[in-house]
Design an enzyme around this catalytic site. Structure first.
Site, PDB file in Angstrom:
ATOM      1  N   ASP A  17      69.103  63.090  70.657  1.00 53.88           N
ATOM      2  CA  ASP A  17      69.594  62.298  71.793  1.00 53.88           C
ATOM      3  C   ASP A  17      68.905  62.727  73.083  1.00 53.88           C
ATOM      4  OD1 ASP A  17      71.456  61.270  70.054  1.00 53.88           O
ATOM      5  OD2 ASP A  17      73.029  62.661  70.697  1.00 53.88           O
TER       6      ASP A  17
HETATM    7  N1  URA Z   1      73.641  64.836  66.412  1.00 53.95           N
HETATM    8  C1  URA Z   1      73.873  64.343  67.643  1.00 53.95           C
HETATM    9  O1  URA Z   1      74.996  63.992  67.971  1.00 53.95           O
HETATM   10  N2  URA Z   1      72.857  64.280  68.493  1.00 53.95           N
HETATM   11  C2  URA Z   1      71.603  64.672  68.201  1.00 53.95           C
HETATM   12  O2  URA Z   1      70.711  64.599  69.044  1.00 53.95           O
HETATM   13  C3  URA Z   1      71.381  65.183  66.926  1.00 53.95           C
HETATM   14  C4  URA Z   1      72.409  65.237  66.032  1.00 53.95           C
END
Ligand code: URA
Length: 233
Positions: free
Chosen positions: A101
């Site tokens: 993310d």
């Molecule tokens: N899980 C998440 O919530 N975000 C990420 O970036 C990776 C795994």
């Protein structure tokens, strides 16, 4: 790879145009006339109308990056946001394997190797990815057990996860969580489902490959052994 896809990727023409050339007997592989659907690799000598095709085989490159906050894990962004590719100085056309993310930091592999990409992100590969997570609230053993066994998200139950407590104090907890799926925002949604919203999330490992001591925004090339390891997964 099928000859039509292979030659199309080299800019010879569309797959259909290549099929037509094959039908017309204009293409030879290793000196032999071929039929449609033949598979070829970079090692094969391909001739079109008697002329050898020159393959500019791009050197394969593999980087391990510690993705900072507010950087997109994509090759480009139509809204002009910084991407992981912008952080790496190289002339090859690279892209990240999988996603983190915008507000997640940590280990991401960036490469121009499409085959490795397919292997690592394939759901059947079942590679554990380990995250360090700081959450609001003092998480109970019961909630951790729920996360271990699988919690219900709006896209179904999660697979069993490995969850270990690092620290629990005054309204916050720190955990390691390893999951082998790659659903969108999965760790955040898992922790939301047990009412412990994520404060920070950092990926520390893909399989046995660790982030190591790279600072945010720093990167290094993978070693040959690491590349072999990722191919073995
Ligand atoms: N899980 C998440 O919530 N975000 C990420 O970036 C990776 C795994």
């Amino acid at each position: 790879m099928r000859i039509n896809k292979y030659l199309a990727s080299l800019g010879v023409g569309s797959r259909r145009a290549v099929d037509k050339m094959v039908e017309e007997g204009r293409i030879k592989v290793n000196g032999e006339m071929i039929t449609a659907g033949v598979k070829v690799t970079d090692e094969d000598i391909i001739e079109i109308n008697g002329k050898k095709i020159k393959k500019e085989v791009e050197k394969k490159v593999y980087y391990l990056l510690n993705k900072p906050l507010e950087v997109l894990s994509a090759a480009s962004d139509d809204r002009g946001r910084k991407t992981v590719v912008d952080l790496i100085k190289c002339k090859e056309r690279i892209f990240p394997i999988g996603r983190l993310d915008y507000n997640t930091t940590g280990l991401i592999i960036v490469t121009n190797d499409g085959e490795l990409f397919n292997r690592v992100i394939h759901p059947r590969a079942e590679i554990y990815k380990e995250y360090y997570v700081k959450v609001f609230g003092e998480i109970s053993e019961e909630s951790m057990e729920k996360l271990r066994n699988g919690v219900k998200l709006d896209d179904g139950y999660t697979l069993p996860a490995i969850v270990t407590l690092i620290n629990r104090e005054k309204g916050k907890s720190e955990l390691n969580i390893s999951i082998r799926e790659g659903r969108n925002r999965q760790v955040r949604r898992m922790l939301d489902s047990v009412n412990h919203p994520v404060i920070t999330l950092k990926r520390e490992k893909i399989g046995k490959l660790p982030l190591g001591k790279l600072k945010l925004g720093e990167y290094r090339e993978l070693t040959q052994d690491e590349i072999k390891y990722l191919y073995s997964l």
